[in-house]
Scaffold this motif. Structure first.
Motif, mmCIF file in Angstrom:
data_model
loop_
_atom_site.group_PDB
_atom_site.id
_atom_site.type_symbol
_atom_site.label_atom_id
_atom_site.label_comp_id
_atom_site.label_asym_id
_atom_site.label_seq_id
_atom_site.Cartn_x
_atom_site.Cartn_y
_atom_site.Cartn_z
ATOM 1 N N PRO A 1 30.068 38.735 27.784
ATOM 2 C CA PRO A 1 30.055 37.267 27.731
ATOM 3 C C PRO A 1 31.420 36.674 28.054
ATOM 4 O O PRO A 1 32.456 37.136 27.554
ATOM 5 N N GLY A 2 31.434 35.678 28.921
ATOM 6 C CA GLY A 2 32.667 34.991 29.265
ATOM 7 C C GLY A 2 33.474 35.647 30.359
ATOM 8 O O GLY A 2 34.565 35.162 30.685
ATOM 9 N N GLN A 3 32.980 36.743 30.955
ATOM 10 C CA GLN A 3 33.713 37.387 32.042
ATOM 11 C C GLN A 3 33.234 36.925 33.420
ATOM 12 O O GLN A 3 34.054 36.667 34.298
ATOM 13 N N ALA A 4 31.934 36.828 33.628
ATOM 14 C CA ALA A 4 31.407 36.383 34.917
ATOM 15 C C ALA A 4 31.387 34.862 35.028
ATOM 16 O O ALA A 4 31.400 34.310 36.130
ATOM 17 N N VAL A 5 31.318 34.184 33.891
ATOM 18 C CA VAL A 5 31.337 32.717 33.830
ATOM 19 C C VAL A 5 32.407 32.312 32.821
ATOM 20 O O VAL A 5 32.897 33.149 32.050
ATOM 21 N N PRO A 6 32.807 31.047 32.791
ATOM 22 C CA PRO A 6 33.837 30.631 31.830
ATOM 23 C C PRO A 6 33.440 30.943 30.394
ATOM 24 O O PRO A 6 32.280 30.737 30.008
ATOM 25 N N PRO A 7 34.376 31.437 29.587
ATOM 26 C CA PRO A 7 34.045 31.758 28.188
ATOM 27 C C PRO A 7 33.850 30.496 27.363
ATOM 28 O O PRO A 7 34.327 29.414 27.711
ATOM 29 N N ARG A 8 33.134 30.648 26.267
ATOM 30 C CA ARG A 8 32.937 29.540 25.341
ATOM 31 C C ARG A 8 34.236 29.235 24.587
ATOM 32 O O ARG A 8 35.001 30.137 24.257
ATOM 33 N N SER A 9 34.478 27.964 24.330
ATOM 34 C CA SER A 9 35.627 27.549 23.513
ATOM 35 C C SER A 9 35.150 26.655 22.375
ATOM 36 O O SER A 9 34.016 26.157 22.393
#
Length: 401
Positions: free
Chosen positions: A64-72
């Motif tokens: 999670p968060g590697q192929a798309v922007p990670p959650r913040s």
């Protein structure tokens, strides 16, 4: 043998697999002109592709968060419900609903500019407060990406041009919107959701035959290919909302019954063994016995149903245990007869809506959604002057428990 290097322009097909609690998902996308020197690929992807010949492929899994922007932490926010700034669509105001996606500009009172078109999702709301998730819909998902080199071409002298960020191209345009927000169903239905521009008798609209293809030849090939994954010879198949084309594989011996509105169209359909005339918007009960079919297909027509959940229940009734229900659609339709909700939804939210039809019956398992986008439109297609991109294909399927 030519191999992929920095001097190549490549056609690369991507297949992205991910899962939500309710379904598996496959996203197919053709990078039709990938520039290995200029373009941006997910971490590690360019390295494993370099040196591959045409036909070579590689698979990489991303956390999670590697192929798309990670959650913040800033992605989830709450605001007053009155900050939702409704806009008019098809003559009516769009109201907020749980699980649905909206442009952030509709929350201008929460600190977004009114022109901000980035999507956000309403995760809960009441009369006073609503909660919004602005994270990428796939930010919490494991993602597997298979990249296959389809073709290679020499690059002309590099004098500038566009730089493609391929994961933004593929995953920034809707994938992830099919999934529910948590455990509760998305609130798709609303008071005017199944109204149509033309509410007159459907029999009148469909009385004249239309011997046309609703999607281009490449898209038809993809749709038939997805159906072929689940069909076997001698299956008893119901082609729901049938017309002149059933989008079935040509070399498979099937027993096919069409149910549609125009007899001339179905008589001209070469794969139908029999047909039934019925308006599903007037009579939802299917004229077949319980557990009488191995497969039910609905091609390029679900957007016209005014009682879709009732039809899904009827499909479950006439399917044998283990039988497959497959719904295929694109982004083209007859404007007078398409329901309002379908037009409101993002293309990937439509996948979520069709998944919801199957989920709400409680009668389907092994649910899956498929998207196929950005392939070349055939050169002889009548719409080639308007677009060189093939019509997108979406399929949602589930197996009867």
């Amino acid at each position: 043998m030519k191999r992929l290097d920095m001097d190549c322009l490549a056609a690369i097909s991507f297949e992205i697999r991910w899962s939500s609690p309710e379904a598996l998902h496959r996203e197919h996308f053709m990078a039709r002109k990938a520039n290995m020197w200029r373009d941006i690929f997910p971490a590690g992807m360019k390295e494993v592709l370099m040196g591959q010949p045409a036909g070579g492929e590689s698979i990489i899994s991303y956390q999670p968060g590697q192929a798309v922007p990670p959650r913040s932490r800033q992605d989830v926010l709450s605001t007053r419900t009155q900050n939702f700034m409704p806009r008019e669509f098809l003559g009516r105001k769009v109201e907020p609903a749980r699980g649905r996606f909206y442009p952030r500009g509709m929350l201008a009172g929460a600190g977004f500019f009114s022109t901000d078109m980035r999507p956000c999702r309403i995760t809960s709301l009441d009369e006073r407060e609503l909660w919004v998730d602005c994270a990428h819909p796939l930010s919490d998902c494991n993602v597997e990406i298979k990249a296959r080199v389809e073709d290679l071409a020499a690059k002309e002298c590099e004098t500038g041009g566009r730089m493609n960020h391929w994961m933004e191209e593929i995953l920034g345009s809707g994938p992830g919107m099919q999934a529910r927000a948590g455990d509760a169903p998305t609130e798709f239905a609303h008071d005017h959701g199944f109204e149509r521009n033309d509410s007159t008798d459907d029999a009148r609209f469909y009385s004249s035959p239309r011997f046309i293809d609703h999607i281009d030849a490449r898209a038809r090939e993809f749709l038939a290919g997805e159906y072929a994954r689940e069909l076997q010879p001698d299956m008893k198949v119901l082609d729901l909302m049938s017309s002149v084309t059933s989008h079935l594989p040509q070399d498979m011996q099937l027993q096919v019954t069409g149910l549609g509105m125009n007899p001339e169209e179905m008589q001209a359909n070469p794969v139908l063994d029999s047909h039934v005339i019925q308006d599903l918007n007037l009579y939802q009960e299917l004229p077949f016995n319980d557990e009488s079919h191995d497969a039910v297909l609905c091609s390029l027509s679900v957007e016209y149903l005014t009682s879709p959940w009732a039809i899904a229940r009827e499909v479950a009734r006439v399917l044998r245990p283990g039988g497959i229900f497959m719904v295929g659609f694109s982004n083209r339709w007859f404007p007078p007869k398409v329901v309002r909700l379908w037009q409101e939804l993002h293309e990937f939210e439509r996948c979520g809506f069709v998944l919801d039809l199957l989920l709400q019956t409680g009668s389907f398992k092994d649910l899956e959604s498929i998207s196929i986008r950005n392939w070349w439109r055939p050169d002889d297609d009548p719409h080639i002057a308007q677009t060189r991109v093939s019509d997108p294909v979406y399929v949602v399927k589930g197996r009867r428990v």
